[in-house]
Design an enzyme around this catalytic site. Sequence first.
Site, PDB file in Angstrom:
ATOM      1  N   LYS A 214       0.856  -1.185   0.000  1.00 46.05           N
ATOM      2  CA  LYS A 214       0.000   0.000   0.000  1.00 46.05           C
ATOM      3  C   LYS A 214       0.891   1.234   0.000  1.00 46.05           C
ATOM      4  CE  LYS A 214      -3.588   2.365   2.649  1.00 46.05           C
ATOM      5  NZ  LYS A 214      -4.475   2.301   3.826  1.00 46.05           N
ATOM      6  N   LYS A 267      -2.317  -1.384  -3.706  1.00 45.42           N
ATOM      7  CA  LYS A 267      -3.178  -0.201  -3.619  1.00 45.42           C
ATOM      8  C   LYS A 267      -2.327   1.049  -3.711  1.00 45.42           C
ATOM      9  CE  LYS A 267      -6.477   2.079  -0.542  1.00 45.42           C
ATOM     10  NZ  LYS A 267      -7.107   2.140   0.755  1.00 45.42           N
TER      11      LYS A 267
END
Length: 342
Positions: A214, A267
């Site tokens: 992420k 992400k």
Amino acid sequence: MAFPITRLRRLRQSEQLRSMVRETRLSPTSFVYPMFVCPGEGVRKEVGSMPGVFNLSVDEAVTEAQATHSLGVPAIILFGLPEKKDELATGAWADDGIVQQAARAIKREVPKLLIMGDVCLCEYMSHGHCGIVRAARSQSLGAAVASPPAVAADYEIVNDATLELLARTSVSLARAGVDIIAPSDMMDGRVGAIRDALDHAGLANTPILSYAAKFASAFYGPFREAADSTPQFGDRRSYQMDGANLREAMREIELDVQEGADMIMVKPAMPYLDVIAAARERFDLPLAAYQVSGEYAMIEAAARNNWIDRDRVMMESLVSIRRAGASIILTYYAKDAARLLA
Ligand SMILES: [Zn+2]
């Protein structure tokens, strides 16, 4: 065999031909629909920077979950906006926390819909960071005089103590009916800590989808409005990843796999398609990608100005994520795309 014998245009002549040779297909069964649950009743408050996305009270979330399920989307992921925030993120792990309430209600009404629970503390912390915050150790007098501390040096996000709260949150969510635990905080060691806590709580069959890579991204902007989780000071760069680092992303994923992750996620999606492709190449776990709020907001804003064809850009963006290698796509377009695919 080259031109003129080979002509790649031969297979592009009609939609039937193009469809026959299409390499990547989308299906609603790949989608996960994110939902933001808030206190109250009958609340359906649109997020300004994300048209079509709402803060929903539990009763409205149940209705939305039903609609999502009826479109053939197999899963939702829940985020919570608690009544109160504090320094221990109590709302994240309390039995009557907002996501716990929503999970129970949705499980009761739509039992076949898979519920993912985002596990993080930022939405529940008064300071909006994803971990416990502690004032940093005071510097030596000489160092302090030589360089007065910058804001960033005034506090520290404490890694190991945060794991305890993440583990507690995960167990609480699973007990409330959440099917898949999805930690997004980016603390080191959290997948292992959560696995251990779930196993000790008799929840050995609850899978973990780790937000393994992420990145600290400016594309999260609209989400912070949706989840009311903007950090009150500093930023998240001391725990989320530097957007420039592909090799480090592989190390992050590798560690999460070793700690017991069942599925992994990258992400955001669009600015990190190369990371998705590299992860697909290297790891054999189911791979998810999160098409984040900023990706959605950009498409919506341009479409509202008639600068792009919304539906075509929506589908093209989803195909690109699938083609890069993600088999699970978390997207605010889950319902709209499923409708188009029907
Ligand atoms: Zn967070």
